[in-house]
Motif scaffolding. Structure first.
Motif, mmCIF file in Angstrom:
data_model
loop_
_atom_site.group_PDB
_atom_site.id
_atom_site.type_symbol
_atom_site.label_atom_id
_atom_site.label_comp_id
_atom_site.label_asym_id
_atom_site.label_seq_id
_atom_site.Cartn_x
_atom_site.Cartn_y
_atom_site.Cartn_z
ATOM 1 N N GLY A 65 0.822 -1.209 0.000
ATOM 2 C CA GLY A 65 0.000 0.000 0.000
ATOM 3 C C GLY A 65 0.853 1.255 0.000
ATOM 4 N N GLY A 66 1.883 1.276 0.838
ATOM 5 C CA GLY A 66 2.790 2.423 0.860
ATOM 6 C C GLY A 66 3.510 2.603 -0.455
ATOM 7 N N PHE A 67 3.950 1.490 -1.044
ATOM 8 C CA PHE A 67 4.618 1.549 -2.346
ATOM 9 C C PHE A 67 3.668 2.087 -3.410
ATOM 10 C CE2 PHE A 67 5.413 -0.425 -6.479
ATOM 11 C CZ PHE A 67 6.677 0.084 -6.751
ATOM 12 N N ALA A 68 2.444 1.560 -3.441
ATOM 13 C CA ALA A 68 1.479 1.982 -4.460
ATOM 14 C C ALA A 68 1.125 3.462 -4.305
ATOM 15 C CB ALA A 68 0.219 1.121 -4.380
ATOM 16 N N LEU A 69 0.888 3.893 -3.071
ATOM 17 C CA LEU A 69 0.556 5.305 -2.858
ATOM 18 C C LEU A 69 1.727 6.213 -3.230
ATOM 19 C CD1 LEU A 69 -1.462 5.167 0.480
ATOM 20 C CD2 LEU A 69 -2.327 5.759 -1.788
ATOM 21 N N THR A 70 2.930 5.802 -2.871
ATOM 22 C CA THR A 70 4.117 6.595 -3.225
ATOM 23 C C THR A 70 4.306 6.643 -4.737
ATOM 24 O OG1 THR A 70 5.165 5.991 -1.136
ATOM 25 C CG2 THR A 70 6.603 6.832 -2.865
ATOM 26 N N ALA A 71 4.152 5.508 -5.390
ATOM 27 C CA ALA A 71 4.303 5.468 -6.850
ATOM 28 C C ALA A 71 3.245 6.340 -7.523
ATOM 29 C CB ALA A 71 4.208 4.024 -7.354
ATOM 30 N N LEU A 72 2.004 6.265 -7.058
ATOM 31 C CA LEU A 72 0.951 7.092 -7.642
ATOM 32 C C LEU A 72 1.217 8.577 -7.403
ATOM 33 C CD1 LEU A 72 -2.258 5.043 -6.767
ATOM 34 C CD2 LEU A 72 -1.289 5.434 -9.042
ATOM 35 N N ALA A 73 1.670 8.912 -6.185
ATOM 36 C CA ALA A 73 1.964 10.315 -5.880
ATOM 37 C C ALA A 73 3.097 10.838 -6.761
ATOM 38 C CB ALA A 73 2.317 10.471 -4.399
ATOM 39 N N LEU A 74 4.153 10.051 -6.912
ATOM 40 C CA LEU A 74 5.268 10.479 -7.758
ATOM 41 C C LEU A 74 4.863 10.591 -9.221
ATOM 42 C CD1 LEU A 74 8.288 8.515 -6.245
ATOM 43 C CD2 LEU A 74 7.925 10.994 -6.254
ATOM 44 N N LEU A 75 4.211 9.559 -9.730
ATOM 45 C CA LEU A 75 3.768 9.608 -11.122
ATOM 46 C C LEU A 75 2.809 10.766 -11.366
ATOM 47 C CD1 LEU A 75 3.144 5.854 -11.993
ATOM 48 C CD2 LEU A 75 4.769 7.383 -13.103
ATOM 49 N N GLY A 76 1.898 10.959 -10.411
ATOM 50 C CA GLY A 76 0.871 11.975 -10.595
ATOM 51 C C GLY A 76 1.363 13.388 -10.423
ATOM 52 N N PHE A 77 2.036 13.644 -9.312
ATOM 53 C CA PHE A 77 2.341 15.026 -8.974
ATOM 54 C C PHE A 77 3.758 15.444 -9.350
ATOM 55 C CE2 PHE A 77 -1.127 13.634 -6.232
ATOM 56 C CZ PHE A 77 -2.089 14.559 -6.604
ATOM 57 N N ARG A 78 4.655 14.512 -9.500
ATOM 58 C CA ARG A 78 6.011 14.859 -9.940
ATOM 59 C C ARG A 78 6.113 14.818 -11.460
ATOM 60 N NH1 ARG A 78 10.147 17.038 -11.137
ATOM 61 N NH2 ARG A 78 12.223 16.258 -10.719
ATOM 62 N N TYR A 79 5.492 13.791 -12.069
ATOM 63 C CA TYR A 79 5.605 13.619 -13.512
ATOM 64 C C TYR A 79 4.342 14.027 -14.276
ATOM 65 C CZ TYR A 79 9.893 11.273 -12.304
ATOM 66 O OH TYR A 79 11.141 10.998 -11.800
ATOM 67 N N GLY A 80 3.315 14.474 -13.565
ATOM 68 C CA GLY A 80 2.137 15.032 -14.219
ATOM 69 C C GLY A 80 1.200 14.056 -14.895
ATOM 70 N N VAL A 81 1.184 12.799 -14.473
ATOM 71 C CA VAL A 81 0.269 11.811 -15.057
ATOM 72 C C VAL A 81 -1.095 11.974 -14.371
ATOM 73 C CG1 VAL A 81 -0.178 9.364 -15.452
ATOM 74 C CG2 VAL A 81 2.170 10.230 -15.520
ATOM 75 N N GLU A 82 -2.060 12.490 -15.114
ATOM 76 C CA GLU A 82 -3.373 12.821 -14.542
ATOM 77 C C GLU A 82 -4.092 11.589 -14.008
ATOM 78 O OE1 GLU A 82 -7.513 14.737 -16.120
ATOM 79 O OE2 GLU A 82 -5.657 15.593 -16.911
ATOM 80 N N PHE A 83 -3.973 10.481 -14.688
ATOM 81 C CA PHE A 83 -4.623 9.245 -14.236
ATOM 82 C C PHE A 83 -4.071 8.817 -12.871
ATOM 83 C CE2 PHE A 83 -5.260 4.553 -14.445
ATOM 84 C CZ PHE A 83 -6.648 4.568 -14.481
ATOM 85 N N ALA A 84 -2.771 8.947 -12.665
ATOM 86 C CA ALA A 84 -2.157 8.608 -11.380
ATOM 87 C C ALA A 84 -2.611 9.576 -10.301
ATOM 88 C CB ALA A 84 -0.639 8.602 -11.496
ATOM 89 N N GLN A 85 -2.781 10.844 -10.635
ATOM 90 C CA GLN A 85 -3.308 11.816 -9.671
ATOM 91 C C GLN A 85 -4.700 11.404 -9.217
ATOM 92 O OE1 GLN A 85 -3.303 15.598 -11.663
ATOM 93 N NE2 GLN A 85 -1.062 15.733 -11.707
ATOM 94 N N ALA A 86 -5.534 11.034 -10.174
ATOM 95 C CA ALA A 86 -6.907 10.636 -9.856
ATOM 96 C C ALA A 86 -6.927 9.391 -8.966
ATOM 97 C CB ALA A 86 -7.690 10.383 -11.142
ATOM 98 N N LEU A 87 -6.111 8.406 -9.298
ATOM 99 C CA LEU A 87 -6.059 7.192 -8.479
ATOM 100 C C LEU A 87 -5.523 7.481 -7.082
ATOM 101 C CD1 LEU A 87 -4.838 4.458 -10.981
ATOM 102 C CD2 LEU A 87 -7.126 4.787 -10.038
ATOM 103 N N PHE A 88 -4.519 8.353 -6.979
ATOM 104 C CA PHE A 88 -3.976 8.721 -5.675
ATOM 105 C C PHE A 88 -5.034 9.424 -4.828
ATOM 106 C CE2 PHE A 88 -1.957 11.757 -2.809
ATOM 107 C CZ PHE A 88 -1.131 10.906 -2.080
ATOM 108 N N LEU A 89 -5.775 10.354 -5.432
ATOM 109 C CA LEU A 89 -6.803 11.086 -4.697
ATOM 110 C C LEU A 89 -7.973 10.189 -4.302
ATOM 111 C CD1 LEU A 89 -6.751 14.441 -6.680
ATOM 112 C CD2 LEU A 89 -5.928 14.038 -4.344
ATOM 113 N N LEU A 90 -8.081 9.044 -4.926
ATOM 114 C CA LEU A 90 -9.090 8.052 -4.541
ATOM 115 C C LEU A 90 -8.526 7.067 -3.517
ATOM 116 C CD1 LEU A 90 -11.986 7.191 -5.280
ATOM 117 C CD2 LEU A 90 -11.011 5.744 -7.034
ATOM 118 N N ALA A 91 -7.288 6.632 -3.708
ATOM 119 C CA ALA A 91 -6.710 5.578 -2.866
ATOM 120 C C ALA A 91 -6.274 6.069 -1.487
ATOM 121 C CB ALA A 91 -5.521 4.938 -3.578
ATOM 122 N N LEU A 92 -5.742 7.273 -1.394
ATOM 123 C CA LEU A 92 -5.267 7.763 -0.096
ATOM 124 C C LEU A 92 -6.383 7.831 0.944
ATOM 125 C CD1 LEU A 92 -2.891 8.801 1.610
ATOM 126 C CD2 LEU A 92 -3.537 11.107 0.877
#
Length: 175
Positions: A84-111
């Motif tokens: 869970g920590g790995f997935a949330l960290t990966a989604l946060a990095l992909l979403g907010f560091r690299y700008g992947v909108e789908f990862a942002q959406a999943l992070f805002l749902l999963a957290l």
């Protein structure tokens, strides 16, 4: 234009401008607040209003689901926490560091859903340890539902605000 391009047009990964994302968000939070510790909230209400048989059904459902949650959390907590920590960290990095909108959406749902899981595990431990009476059980389940609804409300507020920001930014930039 090939078949792959048609498929990617059909599956739009720009989540915040996609109606299906917002429907999924509403369904997830509606379900999360309806199923308190795996028990449908209408069963809780029925037990409060109907009496002995419905109360026994509620006690049985709570016992079964508390034991299920405790078994999962006790046997797999390290794996769940690590993945869970790995997935949330990966989604946060992909979403907010690299700008992947789908990862942002999943992070805002999963957290926030992970917070709901932690609250549910904590409530299950308390219920198993204290073995509350029927009235106290109603109170605990209602309080847990209110906490889940508060987390859901905050999550929807943050997600919609972020989604409006992203959509406004992309509209201005002409992506």
């Amino acid at each position: 234009m090939g078949a792959a391009a048609s498929i990617f047009e059909l599956i739009d990964l720009r989540s915040f401008s996609n109606l299906w994302f917002w429907i999924a968000l509403a369904v997830v939070w509606s379900s999360a607040s309806h199923w308190v510790l795996g028990v449908p909230f209408d069963v809780i209400l029925r037990a409060q209003n109907k009496g002995a048989k419905a109360e026994a059904d509620l006690q049985d459902l709570v016992r079964i689901n508390v034991n299920r949650i405790l078994t999962i959390s006790d046997t797999s907590w390290l794996l769940i926490a690590g993945l869970g920590g790995f997935a949330l960290t990966a989604l946060a990095l992909l979403g907010f560091r690299y700008g992947v909108e789908f990862a942002q959406a999943l992070f805002l749902l999963a957290l926030p859903l992970s917070l709901v899981w932690l609250l549910s595990v904590r409530a299950a431990h308390k219920i198993a340890r204290e073995q509350p009476g029927t009235e106290d059980l109603y109170l605990r389940l209602r309080r847990l539902r209110i906490a889940i609804q508060a987390i859901g409300l905050l999550a929807i507020l943050v997600t919609s605000t972020w989604g409006m920001f992203i959509n406004a930014s992309l509209g201005v930039l002409g992506r």
